[in-house]
Design a protein around this motif. Structure first.
Motif, mmCIF file in Angstrom:
data_model
loop_
_atom_site.group_PDB
_atom_site.id
_atom_site.type_symbol
_atom_site.label_atom_id
_atom_site.label_comp_id
_atom_site.label_asym_id
_atom_site.label_seq_id
_atom_site.Cartn_x
_atom_site.Cartn_y
_atom_site.Cartn_z
ATOM 1 N N GLY A 1 37.296 53.915 41.817
ATOM 2 C CA GLY A 1 37.383 54.697 43.041
ATOM 3 C C GLY A 1 38.438 54.212 44.016
ATOM 4 N N ALA A 2 39.205 53.187 43.648
ATOM 5 C CA ALA A 2 40.235 52.667 44.554
ATOM 6 C C ALA A 2 41.333 53.701 44.751
ATOM 7 N N PRO A 3 41.872 53.801 45.960
ATOM 8 C CA PRO A 3 42.940 54.773 46.213
ATOM 9 C C PRO A 3 44.259 54.316 45.601
ATOM 10 N N GLU A 4 45.106 55.268 45.290
ATOM 11 C CA GLU A 4 46.483 54.965 44.897
ATOM 12 C C GLU A 4 47.284 54.877 46.187
ATOM 13 N N LEU A 5 47.716 53.685 46.544
ATOM 14 C CA LEU A 5 48.455 53.515 47.785
ATOM 15 C C LEU A 5 49.946 53.597 47.523
ATOM 16 N N SER A 6 50.615 54.379 48.325
ATOM 17 C CA SER A 6 52.065 54.493 48.251
ATOM 18 C C SER A 6 52.620 53.991 49.575
ATOM 19 N N VAL A 7 53.410 52.933 49.509
ATOM 20 C CA VAL A 7 53.948 52.329 50.718
ATOM 21 C C VAL A 7 55.464 52.327 50.597
ATOM 22 N N MET B 1 43.645 30.712 41.542
ATOM 23 C CA MET B 1 44.554 30.828 42.679
ATOM 24 C C MET B 1 45.987 31.091 42.225
ATOM 25 N N GLY B 2 46.381 30.508 41.107
ATOM 26 C CA GLY B 2 47.716 30.780 40.573
ATOM 27 C C GLY B 2 47.905 32.257 40.275
ATOM 28 N N GLY B 3 46.888 32.875 39.680
ATOM 29 C CA GLY B 3 46.952 34.301 39.389
ATOM 30 C C GLY B 3 46.982 35.150 40.649
ATOM 31 N N LEU B 4 46.126 34.822 41.609
ATOM 32 C CA LEU B 4 46.096 35.579 42.869
ATOM 33 C C LEU B 4 47.431 35.467 43.603
ATOM 34 N N LEU B 5 47.956 34.266 43.652
ATOM 35 C CA LEU B 5 49.218 34.051 44.353
ATOM 36 C C LEU B 5 50.370 34.765 43.649
ATOM 37 N N ASP B 6 50.425 34.677 42.338
ATOM 38 C CA ASP B 6 51.470 35.382 41.584
ATOM 39 C C ASP B 6 51.399 36.888 41.821
ATOM 40 N N GLY B 7 50.185 37.447 41.793
ATOM 41 C CA GLY B 7 50.019 38.882 42.024
ATOM 42 C C GLY B 7 50.450 39.292 43.418
ATOM 43 N N SER B 8 50.138 38.462 44.408
ATOM 44 C CA SER B 8 50.513 38.797 45.782
ATOM 45 C C SER B 8 52.025 38.739 45.968
ATOM 46 N N LEU B 9 52.665 37.735 45.411
ATOM 47 C CA LEU B 9 54.120 37.615 45.552
ATOM 48 C C LEU B 9 54.844 38.715 44.782
ATOM 49 N N ARG B 10 54.306 39.105 43.638
ATOM 50 C CA ARG B 10 54.877 40.220 42.879
ATOM 51 C C ARG B 10 54.781 41.523 43.676
ATOM 52 N N ALA B 11 53.630 41.754 44.310
ATOM 53 C CA ALA B 11 53.446 42.960 45.126
ATOM 54 C C ALA B 11 54.441 42.977 46.283
ATOM 55 N N VAL C 1 47.638 42.462 49.053
ATOM 56 C CA VAL C 1 48.942 42.666 49.689
ATOM 57 C C VAL C 1 49.178 44.143 49.945
ATOM 58 N N THR C 2 48.941 44.966 48.940
ATOM 59 C CA THR C 2 49.196 46.396 49.082
ATOM 60 C C THR C 2 48.374 46.990 50.224
ATOM 61 N N ALA C 3 47.117 46.600 50.324
ATOM 62 C CA ALA C 3 46.255 47.120 51.395
ATOM 63 C C ALA C 3 46.739 46.663 52.772
ATOM 64 N N ALA C 4 47.085 45.392 52.896
ATOM 65 C CA ALA C 4 47.525 44.874 54.194
ATOM 66 C C ALA C 4 48.845 45.508 54.628
ATOM 67 N N VAL C 5 49.794 45.621 53.700
ATOM 68 C CA VAL C 5 51.096 46.188 54.037
ATOM 69 C C VAL C 5 50.968 47.686 54.328
ATOM 70 N N ALA C 6 50.149 48.395 53.560
ATOM 71 C CA ALA C 6 49.934 49.826 53.820
ATOM 72 C C ALA C 6 49.329 50.032 55.203
ATOM 73 N N THR C 7 48.410 49.170 55.587
ATOM 74 C CA THR C 7 47.803 49.276 56.911
ATOM 75 C C THR C 7 48.819 48.961 58.001
#
Length: 167
Positions: A5-11, A31-41, A142-148
């Motif tokens: 049910g997560a929205p598709e965010l377009s930023v 934490m390595g995975g979370l950090l890598d995903g955030s920096l990639r986003a 990251v996507t949620a924070a930046v979209a907001t």
């Protein structure tokens, strides 16, 4: 699965936003995975130079978020808390959640919630954005924070201290 049910965010047009990422140090693989995903986003969004701060654990995320909220358009908090045999899990999760919410509301700066609160390490690994993981919560935060942040900058500044016309 919690991602259902997560929205598709377009930023778009957010490369000029100032974003800080705060990452706890407990549970190095997760934490390595979370950090890598955030920096990639952030790279995908065109944000090339985020501020990165590491703190000892998830409980320290709110105070770092409070300090970084000033001077940033968005803050992303990354951490993981895994249930043990004592109520410590409940206290830490509650403190982190309430603390990050308070920072966001009090400072008017979006705080991406990338804190995993899991019963087991396996659940955390499934959400960490690692090869074979079913979810990438660092990227999502990251996507949620930046979209907001992008949405908030489209809102006109309130007319503080001015009386409405005709009064």
């Amino acid at each position: 699965m919690s991602g259902k049910g997560a929205p598709e965010l377009s930023v778009e047009n957010c490369g000029d936003l100032r974003v800080a990422v705060i990452a706890a140090q407990w549970h190095e693989q997760v934490m390595g995975g979370l950090l890598d995903g955030s920096l990639r986003a952030l790279r995908e969004l065109g944000i090339e130079e985020p501020t990165l701060v590491r703190v000892p654990g998830s409980f320290e995320l709110p105070v770092a978020a409070k300090v970084l909220a000033e001077g940033h358009d968005a803050v992303v908090a990354l951490g993981v808390v895994i249930r043990g045999g004592t109520p410590h899990f409940d206290y830490v999760c509650q403190g982190v959640t309430q603390g990050l919410t308070k920072v966001s509301v009090d400072c008017g700066v979006p705080v991406g919630f990338g804190v995993l609160t899991c019963d087991t390490e396996e659940q955390a690994l499934e959400r960490a954005g690692l090869a074979g993981s079913s979810e990438d919560k660092g990227h999502e935060a990251v996507t949620a924070a930046v979209a907001t942040a992008a949405a908030l900058r489209t809102v006109a500044e309130p007319t503080r201290g001015r009386q409405p016309a005709g009064t």
